[in-house]
Design an enzyme around this catalytic site. Sequence first.
Site, PDB file in Angstrom:
ATOM      1  N   GLN A 137       8.050  48.725  16.905  1.00  0.00           N
ATOM      2  CA  GLN A 137       5.983  48.817  17.194  1.00  0.00           C
ATOM      3  C   GLN A 137       5.833  49.312  19.024  1.00  0.00           C
ATOM      4  OE1 GLN A 137       3.453  48.428  15.938  1.00  0.00           O
ATOM      5  NE2 GLN A 137       4.459  49.350  13.466  1.00  0.00           N
ATOM      6  N   SER A 138       6.837  49.426  19.195  1.00  0.00           N
ATOM      7  CA  SER A 138       6.398  49.661  21.264  1.00  0.00           C
ATOM      8  C   SER A 138       5.029  50.421  21.472  1.00  0.00           C
ATOM      9  CB  SER A 138       7.507  50.778  20.944  1.00  0.00           C
ATOM     10  OG  SER A 138       7.559  50.904  23.003  1.00  0.00           O
ATOM     11  N   ASN A 139       4.596  49.740  22.155  1.00  0.00           N
ATOM     12  CA  ASN A 139       3.635  50.290  22.564  1.00  0.00           C
ATOM     13  C   ASN A 139       3.639  50.961  24.047  1.00  0.00           C
ATOM     14  OD1 ASN A 139       1.491  48.699  21.164  1.00  0.00           O
ATOM     15  ND2 ASN A 139       2.130  46.895  22.773  1.00  0.00           N
TER      16      ASN A 139
ATOM     17  N   ALA B 210       6.386  53.090  23.775  1.00  0.00           N
ATOM     18  CA  ALA B 210       6.945  54.742  22.818  1.00  0.00           C
ATOM     19  C   ALA B 210       5.335  55.754  22.735  1.00  0.00           C
ATOM     20  CB  ALA B 210       7.105  53.877  21.857  1.00  0.00           C
TER      21      ALA B 210
END
Length: 331
Positions: free
Chosen positions: A75-77, A79
């Site tokens: 859930q990388s912001n 990315a």
Amino acid sequence: MLLSRFPRVHLAHRNTPLEFLPRLTEHLGGPNIYIKRDDCTGLASGGNKTRKLEFLMAEALQRGADTVITQGAVQSNHARQTAAAAAKLGLKCELLFENRIVDPDSDYLESGNVFLDHLFGANTRDFPGATDMNAAMDTVAGEVREGGGQPYIIPGGGSNPVGALGYVDCALEIICQANEQQLRVDHVVHATGSAGTQAGLVVGLQAMNSAIPVLGIGVNAPRDVQEERVFQLACKTAAYIGAEGVVAREDIVANCDYIGDGYGIATDGMRDALTLLARLEGLLFDPVYSGKGMAGMLDLIGKGHFDKDDNIVFIHTGGSVGLFGYYKQLL
């Protein structure tokens, strides 16, 4: 500091607002809480990584890249914002996800940031926890070259001296806004993880001789590890802009007491902070970074860490899209 000598593309809505939070301040009985709205940077619902990507993507284009590669948690912001920036600039995007959560549910694996990554056309690859993600990115870069492409690797969080320029610039922005509002800033507080945001802020504020201390609330590493990581990047960033020596080791301060059971794992304090800010100020915080950062700051206020008449600027690093990936954990 003349940051215009570094390549840059326009991705962010700047200047982001610097707002007073009257209901939270009243609820706490002081200090005075201000928020730097870097959740309003615009790209792909906003977030702090957009500032970094303005410099990183410019370097990618300067080097003739046609594919950007980066890594992060599922859930990388970072990315999400990288995928959106690549789409905006006509570049391919490879996202490498390290699964740092035990037994993640379908919300975490498919919704929130992951949904948007796919919507922006990024290709995603999944890796188990504890994978050497830098080595994995090198492998993907090799595949791109073998296919005739030109890769550009962006480190996790966009945190290198190029990316940290985004928060050197943010420090300048904060000082300008404080001067316009006749606001004495006593503390800057934010969530610290991959180190680039804190390193850039400290370099910018120190280079301007602002005397404003920066407190990072850690989200993924013990204090000694986090502070050393930030210090090393701050020194490299200062040298990169021609201000070598402006940062001392004591300028780097991180409180890592609010990580809980680990990176990306919900805590009661984070849940309480999310709810409080939503219901008092109508603001959304994310469960991994800004939520834990706010939880830490609120707890420190309760413990008397700050004076009642201090003016605190909390950097909202965005990430509310990630709430959907944590839906069941936040009920």
